[in-house]
Design a protein around this motif. Sequence first.
Motif, PDB file in Angstrom:
ATOM      1  N   SER A 161      24.540  28.988  11.707  1.00  0.00           N
ATOM      2  CA  SER A 161      25.473  28.571  10.663  1.00  0.00           C
ATOM      3  C   SER A 161      26.368  29.731  10.257  1.00  0.00           C
ATOM      4  CB  SER A 161      24.693  28.061   9.438  1.00  0.00           C
ATOM      5  OG  SER A 161      25.579  27.712   8.400  1.00  0.00           O
ATOM      6  N   GLY A 162      27.672  29.478  10.232  1.00  0.00           N
ATOM      7  CA  GLY A 162      28.620  30.502   9.810  1.00  0.00           C
ATOM      8  C   GLY A 162      29.101  31.402  10.933  1.00  0.00           C
ATOM      9  N   ALA A 163      28.500  31.292  12.121  1.00  0.00           N
ATOM     10  CA  ALA A 163      28.929  32.126  13.254  1.00  0.00           C
ATOM     11  C   ALA A 163      30.259  31.614  13.802  1.00  0.00           C
ATOM     12  CB  ALA A 163      27.875  32.098  14.351  1.00  0.00           C
ATOM     13  N   GLU A 164      31.092  32.544  14.249  1.00  0.00           N
ATOM     14  CA  GLU A 164      32.405  32.173  14.764  1.00  0.00           C
ATOM     15  C   GLU A 164      32.317  31.607  16.184  1.00  0.00           C
ATOM     16  OE1 GLU A 164      35.096  35.408  14.568  1.00  0.00           O
ATOM     17  OE2 GLU A 164      35.077  35.527  12.374  1.00  0.00           O
ATOM     18  N   ASN A 165      33.203  30.665  16.446  1.00  0.00           N
ATOM     19  CA  ASN A 165      33.301  30.129  17.803  1.00  0.00           C
ATOM     20  C   ASN A 165      33.866  31.196  18.738  1.00  0.00           C
ATOM     21  OD1 ASN A 165      32.478  27.703  16.697  1.00  0.00           O
ATOM     22  ND2 ASN A 165      34.592  26.960  16.461  1.00  0.00           N
ATOM     23  N   GLU A 166      33.434  31.209  19.954  1.00  0.00           N
ATOM     24  CA  GLU A 166      33.862  32.224  20.911  1.00  0.00           C
ATOM     25  C   GLU A 166      34.647  31.578  22.059  1.00  0.00           C
ATOM     26  OE1 GLU A 166      30.609  34.560  22.278  1.00  0.00           O
ATOM     27  OE2 GLU A 166      29.724  34.805  20.266  1.00  0.00           O
ATOM     28  N   PHE A 167      35.693  32.287  22.481  1.00  0.00           N
ATOM     29  CA  PHE A 167      36.484  31.841  23.622  1.00  0.00           C
ATOM     30  C   PHE A 167      35.844  32.371  24.904  1.00  0.00           C
ATOM     31  CE2 PHE A 167      39.736  32.889  26.795  1.00  0.00           C
ATOM     32  CZ  PHE A 167      40.325  31.646  26.984  1.00  0.00           C
ATOM     33  N   GLY A 168      35.783  31.534  25.919  1.00  0.00           N
ATOM     34  CA  GLY A 168      35.209  31.960  27.183  1.00  0.00           C
ATOM     35  C   GLY A 168      36.065  31.528  28.363  1.00  0.00           C
ATOM     36  N   ARG A 169      35.820  32.159  29.515  1.00  0.00           N
ATOM     37  CA  ARG A 169      36.586  31.847  30.734  1.00  0.00           C
ATOM     38  C   ARG A 169      35.732  32.147  31.959  1.00  0.00           C
ATOM     39  NH1 ARG A 169      42.488  34.365  31.217  1.00  0.00           N
ATOM     40  NH2 ARG A 169      42.935  32.483  29.989  1.00  0.00           N
ATOM     41  N   PHE A 170      35.850  31.296  32.979  1.00  0.00           N
ATOM     42  CA  PHE A 170      35.176  31.560  34.240  1.00  0.00           C
ATOM     43  C   PHE A 170      36.005  30.965  35.374  1.00  0.00           C
ATOM     44  CE2 PHE A 170      33.444  27.474  32.853  1.00  0.00           C
ATOM     45  CZ  PHE A 170      33.500  26.712  33.999  1.00  0.00           C
ATOM     46  N   GLU A 171      35.704  31.394  36.611  1.00  0.00           N
ATOM     47  CA  GLU A 171      36.408  30.916  37.798  1.00  0.00           C
ATOM     48  C   GLU A 171      35.413  30.358  38.805  1.00  0.00           C
ATOM     49  OE1 GLU A 171      38.910  33.922  39.459  1.00  0.00           O
ATOM     50  OE2 GLU A 171      40.046  34.247  37.595  1.00  0.00           O
ATOM     51  N   ARG A 172      35.860  29.364  39.537  1.00  0.00           N
ATOM     52  CA  ARG A 172      35.048  28.765  40.581  1.00  0.00           C
ATOM     53  C   ARG A 172      35.934  28.449  41.798  1.00  0.00           C
ATOM     54  NH1 ARG A 172      31.839  30.361  37.614  1.00  0.00           N
ATOM     55  NH2 ARG A 172      29.945  29.369  36.795  1.00  0.00           N
ATOM     56  N   THR A 173      35.328  28.471  42.985  1.00  0.00           N
ATOM     57  CA  THR A 173      36.035  28.123  44.224  1.00  0.00           C
ATOM     58  C   THR A 173      35.448  26.843  44.805  1.00  0.00           C
ATOM     59  OG1 THR A 173      36.541  30.438  44.735  1.00  0.00           O
ATOM     60  CG2 THR A 173      36.624  28.865  46.557  1.00  0.00           C
ATOM     61  N   ARG A 174      36.337  25.909  45.132  1.00  0.00           N
ATOM     62  CA  ARG A 174      35.924  24.635  45.723  1.00  0.00           C
ATOM     63  C   ARG A 174      36.437  24.555  47.159  1.00  0.00           C
ATOM     64  NH1 ARG A 174      34.529  20.290  42.984  1.00  0.00           N
ATOM     65  NH2 ARG A 174      35.747  18.943  44.364  1.00  0.00           N
ATOM     66  N   ILE A 175      35.563  24.183  48.077  1.00  0.00           N
ATOM     67  CA  ILE A 175      35.941  23.942  49.472  1.00  0.00           C
ATOM     68  C   ILE A 175      35.730  22.465  49.762  1.00  0.00           C
ATOM     69  CG2 ILE A 175      35.525  24.479  51.889  1.00  0.00           C
ATOM     70  CD1 ILE A 175      36.626  26.838  50.389  1.00  0.00           C
ATOM     71  N   THR A 176      36.803  21.768  50.116  1.00  0.00           N
ATOM     72  CA  THR A 176      36.684  20.371  50.504  1.00  0.00           C
ATOM     73  C   THR A 176      37.206  20.215  51.931  1.00  0.00           C
ATOM     74  OG1 THR A 176      38.865  19.792  49.626  1.00  0.00           O
ATOM     75  CG2 THR A 176      37.000  19.583  48.144  1.00  0.00           C
ATOM     76  N   MET A 177      36.665  19.256  52.642  1.00  0.00           N
ATOM     77  CA  MET A 177      37.114  18.989  54.008  1.00  0.00           C
ATOM     78  C   MET A 177      36.667  17.592  54.414  1.00  0.00           C
ATOM     79  SD  MET A 177      34.504  21.172  56.432  1.00  0.00           S
ATOM     80  CE  MET A 177      34.739  22.700  55.537  1.00  0.00           C
ATOM     81  N   GLY A 178      37.357  17.055  55.420  1.00  0.00           N
ATOM     82  CA  GLY A 178      36.961  15.754  55.897  1.00  0.00           C
ATOM     83  C   GLY A 178      38.036  15.102  56.748  1.00  0.00           C
ATOM     84  N   PRO A 179      37.752  13.918  57.290  1.00  0.00           N
ATOM     85  CA  PRO A 179      38.696  13.216  58.163  1.00  0.00           C
ATOM     86  C   PRO A 179      39.812  12.562  57.355  1.00  0.00           C
ATOM     87  CG  PRO A 179      36.742  11.898  57.859  1.00  0.00           C
ATOM     88  CD  PRO A 179      36.472  13.200  57.163  1.00  0.00           C
ATOM     89  N   GLN A 180      40.912  12.289  58.034  1.00  0.00           N
ATOM     90  CA  GLN A 180      42.016  11.571  57.417  1.00  0.00           C
ATOM     91  C   GLN A 180      42.665  10.631  58.436  1.00  0.00           C
ATOM     92  OE1 GLN A 180      45.429  15.072  57.942  1.00  0.00           O
ATOM     93  NE2 GLN A 180      44.843  14.412  55.927  1.00  0.00           N
ATOM     94  N   LEU A 181      43.195   9.527  57.933  1.00  0.00           N
ATOM     95  CA  LEU A 181      43.970   8.592  58.732  1.00  0.00           C
ATOM     96  C   LEU A 181      45.439   8.743  58.349  1.00  0.00           C
ATOM     97  CD1 LEU A 181      41.699   5.417  58.466  1.00  0.00           C
ATOM     98  CD2 LEU A 181      41.784   7.096  60.323  1.00  0.00           C
ATOM     99  N   VAL A 182      46.320   8.573  59.335  1.00  0.00           N
ATOM    100  CA  VAL A 182      47.743   8.837  59.120  1.00  0.00           C
ATOM    101  C   VAL A 182      48.582   7.647  59.557  1.00  0.00           C
ATOM    102  CG1 VAL A 182      49.649  10.436  59.564  1.00  0.00           C
ATOM    103  CG2 VAL A 182      47.286  11.270  59.626  1.00  0.00           C
ATOM    104  N   LEU A 183      49.566   7.292  58.736  1.00  0.00           N
ATOM    105  CA  LEU A 183      50.569   6.283  59.071  1.00  0.00           C
ATOM    106  C   LEU A 183      51.926   6.857  58.676  1.00  0.00           C
ATOM    107  CD1 LEU A 183      51.462   3.392  59.881  1.00  0.00           C
ATOM    108  CD2 LEU A 183      51.100   2.736  57.483  1.00  0.00           C
ATOM    109  N   GLY A 184      52.866   6.856  59.631  1.00  0.00           N
ATOM    110  CA  GLY A 184      54.160   7.452  59.328  1.00  0.00           C
ATOM    111  C   GLY A 184      55.308   6.822  60.075  1.00  0.00           C
TER     112      GLY A 184
END
Length: 225
Positions: A161-184
């Motif tokens: 009670s009475g404690a101040e809120n603190e600002f924080g920051r962090f970083e993360r790396t995401r790797i995504t991959m997979g098949p795709q269908l193409v129409l053009g």
Amino acid sequence: MKHSFGQRSKNGGISNYSQSKHKPSKVAGSKQKNADGLLDSKHPYHGLGLKFGDPFAITYKYYASSRFSFAADVGRASSGLYGRHFKDKFSEYIVTDTLSQGASLSYITHKALTDIIVEGKILYHIDITKISPGLQLYVGAGWEWKRTRLRYDFFYYPAESGAENEFGRFERTRITMGPQLVLGIEYGSFRIPVSAFMELEYFTDIQADPGWQRFEGGVGLRYIF
């Protein structure tokens, strides 16, 4: 002039005829125009240009034959289109069981620091010049790989009670991959060595979020050489 001998004449002499030394030139990979001014190309040839959309990328295309081609795009994904998806991932990156009793964290915002995407596709072309000269439809399949570096900002709310809120920051790396269908669809009058294209891609992730699906794509121009 080069002399070539023909058949023996009736008077016993030898007739001859002259033949020019100059023959029609054949240049490997040359491109000629037909009566309509369209490209009557000698495959293979190449295309290099820019793609605008998701992703914004440098795009290369290898036209192996009149039916098959191979394309590769390297660039940056449109991170703004994934804002809600990245926001929802915040709760997965924090470890709440390390917080003190009654303390909590609250998401503020996030930013994609880098969002690199690489695509490789095999395409099959269908001639639809009956609709418009120089027009082609294509379908295909490929593979997409994407690396995203995210930065999250948050507030930490202590239990005391009475404690101040603190600002924080962090970083993360995401790797995504997979098949795709193409129409053009692609158009090139080739009165100038440029082709225009528009394509739609359907991507399924098998790495970070297995089963997550999304439509991507864009429009672009390539210089043909």
